[in-house]
Design an enzyme around this catalytic site. Structure first.
Site, PDB file in Angstrom:
ATOM      1  CG  HIS A 183      -1.657   1.275   1.459  1.00 14.29           C
ATOM      2  ND1 HIS A 183      -1.313   2.203   2.424  1.00 14.29           N
ATOM      3  CD2 HIS A 183      -2.751   1.777   0.823  1.00 14.29           C
ATOM      4  CE1 HIS A 183      -2.173   3.207   2.381  1.00 14.29           C
ATOM      5  NE2 HIS A 183      -3.052   2.975   1.425  1.00 14.29           N
ATOM      6  CG  HIS A 236      -0.545   9.829   1.002  1.00 10.75           C
ATOM      7  ND1 HIS A 236      -1.671   9.325   0.381  1.00 10.75           N
ATOM      8  CD2 HIS A 236      -0.758   9.674   2.334  1.00 10.75           C
ATOM      9  CE1 HIS A 236      -2.516   8.900   1.295  1.00 10.75           C
ATOM     10  NE2 HIS A 236      -1.999   9.099   2.485  1.00 10.75           N
TER      11      HIS A 236
END
Length: 551
Positions: free
Chosen positions: A121, A167
């Protein structure tokens, strides 16, 4: 006998004698049973391998190889193994409870949906989810550990004219997409020749999608797998996709509908939005992702003419299994389910993977950059099947009954087998640690926690006594574990050092797939918190399996 000095103050030192570890009772009994006149010949060693260790296919050549591996020791005798040489063999690399040299042995010709995949992830992050740097290095590290599914978040740069990986909505620094793609190409098949899946979380404009399509095509070339049709009735097999790279994504909601969306929201895009993606980009997508409109029941609908990937957060999955457990199992028999950490895991921690695995979820995505119990379990699970990153699902998750019924994870299960583990002893800490690493004033006080990670009914943790002031602890403590789903169980070993402050010191850990444990007297090398193996630290265990009515 050597001595160790621990300085207490200027005028006072504590002196402890260090001893050489001696063979425990189980080792002596085995040696006496299979040897004659105090030595063990090659033929007698072969009989030990077959009858005591359960190595039914062992040959005389295997026994001779063990003999040859001990010739450099001063305790070796040409006529046969003495007890000390036999003991050193048991503690050595030829006698691991789970040898890393095991080859791929699962059937790899079934559709991708029939396997659990080693999944990462936010694979580019080096630390937490808020302000850690992004880099291609974690991608390289993950691939070299056997991870097969990577995630890259694609965003426009500040000028909107280039693609960067970061992110979104955080203070994490970006990394160039080309660096990430090149790192994947260079490291994809070092640990495993089975396919690598790249999941794009796509936040790009159509023009930038064109750029990504060009970069991906030029970087991977013939390694890239593209389907001839967008409506696959079933996924291809890992065997047919060896040394291929697959892209899995769905176009971004924010540019298609004019708003901003993160990981969870971008997965809620209706299928028809994919038609708006640029053709070059759509052509790349080998595994189409997205949720259908409506409620959970719609998300889990199984179209017999088209397979797809669905993503749920760990929280969404936990909520879904309460009412839709069997429908999730049914969905994952043909389609792919990816589970990712909830957004509040800002420290890059992980979650219990068994909620996903027990319901057939193939891609249980973990933050690989940290450490902890759940990541150790994940690493242990994927040591199975030669460490290739693909583990075949148990048959019960793939079967359907005469009335089309599927496995119900909420139903109680009968005990299939009983695993008995006897923790004999440990060694190697005095070689891999400084003599004051655990206690400034005395040798360490070690104890071992040993348990099962698995479905809730199988989970159990037990503990040996603490051996005080000893670098070479001998426990000889036996434990039993009743297992209902041994196919998914992982044996957890955690050595700790008792500390008077109440917080124990870490002494090593190991997680091993129960389905591939070798029986008999076996050695288990321990690893540090990051999963790297210590050079010398190891435990000696006695392992056996039995039917429930045998106990």
């Amino acid at each position: 006998m050597l001595k160790q000095n621990f300085k207490v103050c200027l005028c006072w030192r504590r002196i402890f004698k260090t001893r050489v570890v001696e063979p425990p009772r189980d080792v002596k009994l085995a040696f006496n049973r299979f040897s004659t006149s105090g030595t063990m010949t090659v033929d007698e060693l072969l009989r030990f391998l077959i009858e005591h260790q359960g190595e039914e296919t062992a040959t005389k050549e295997d026994a001779q190889a063990i003999f040859d591996s001990l010739k450099h020791l001063n305790i070796f005798h040409r006529r046969g193994l003495h007890l000390e040489a036999f003991f050193r063999y048991l503690l050595g690399e030829h006698n691991l409870a789970h040898p890393p040299s095991q080859k791929v042995h699962h059937d790899m010709t079934a559709p991708l949906a029939h396997y659990f995949l080693f999944t990462g992830h936010n694979s580019y992050l080096t630390g937490n989810q808020i302000n850690s740097p992004s880099s291609e290095v974690p991608i390289k590290d993950a691939l070299q550990r056997g991870v097969r599914v990577l995630e890259l978040d694609l965003w426009p740069n500040s000028k909107g004219n280039e693609v960067e990986v970061r992110h979104g909505g955080t203070l994490t620094s970006p990394v160039d997409l080309q660096k990430c793609l090149q790192a994947i190409k260079d490291n994809a098949f070092h640990a495993s020749e089975y396919p690598v899946v790249i999941t794009f979380e796509d936040h790009l404009t159509p023009n930038l999608q064109k750029n990504v399509a060009k970069m991906v095509t030029e970087t991977f070339g013939e390694m890239l797998y593209c389907t001839e049709t967008e409506n696959l009735e079933q996924f291809p097999s890992p065997e047919s996709l060896k040394k291929r790279v697959l892209i899995s994504t769905k176009p971004p909601k924010e540019y298609l509908e004019g708003n901003i969306a993160g990981e969870e929201a971008s997965e809620h895009i209706p299928d028809e939005d994919e038609e708006k993606a640029v053709p070059q980009y759509r052509k790349l997508i080998a595994i189409h992702a997205g949720k259908l409109k409506g409620r959970l029941e719609n998300w889990l609908s199984d179209d017999p003419k088209k397979v797809r990937r669905l993503s749920l957060s760990e929280q969404e999955l936990e909520n879904a299994v309460r009412t839709q457990g069997t429908e999730i199992v049914r969905f994952t028999q043909r389609n792919l389910l990816r589970v990712y950490p909830k957004g509040t895991r800002l420290d890059s921690s992980n979650y219990n993977p068994y909620v996903g695995w027990m319901h057939g979820a193939q891609m249980v995505a973990f933050n690989m950059q940290g450490y902890g119990k759940h990541l150790w379990i994940m690493q242990g699970m994927f040591k199975a099947n030669g460490g290739c990153g693909y583990v075949k699902k148990p048959d019960f998750l793939l079967q359907r009954g005469p009335n089309d019924e599927v496995f119900d994870p909420s139903r109680p299960l009968d005990v299939k087998t009983v695993l008995t583990v006897k923790v004999l002893l440990g060694e190697g800490w005095h070689q891999d640690f400084h003599h004051t690493a655990f206690d400034r004033y005395s040798p360490p006080d070690f104890y071992t926690r040993i348990g099962i990670a698995g479905i809730p009914a199988d989970c159990d943790v037990k503990q040996t006594e603490t051996i005080e002031d000893e670098w070479l602890p001998v426990w000889e403590h036996e434990f039993e574990f009743q297992l209902r789903v041994p196919e998914l169980a992982v044996l957890r070993i955690h050595v700790l050092e008792y500390d008077t402050t109440g917080r124990p010191d870490f002494g090593g850990q190991a997680c091993l797939p129960v389905s591939e444990l070798r029986t008999g007297i076996r050695t288990v090398p321990l690893h540090d918190k990051k999963g790297h193996r210590y050079k010398h630290v190891r435990l000696l265990l006695s392992i056996k399996f039995g039917l429930p009515y045998d106990f």
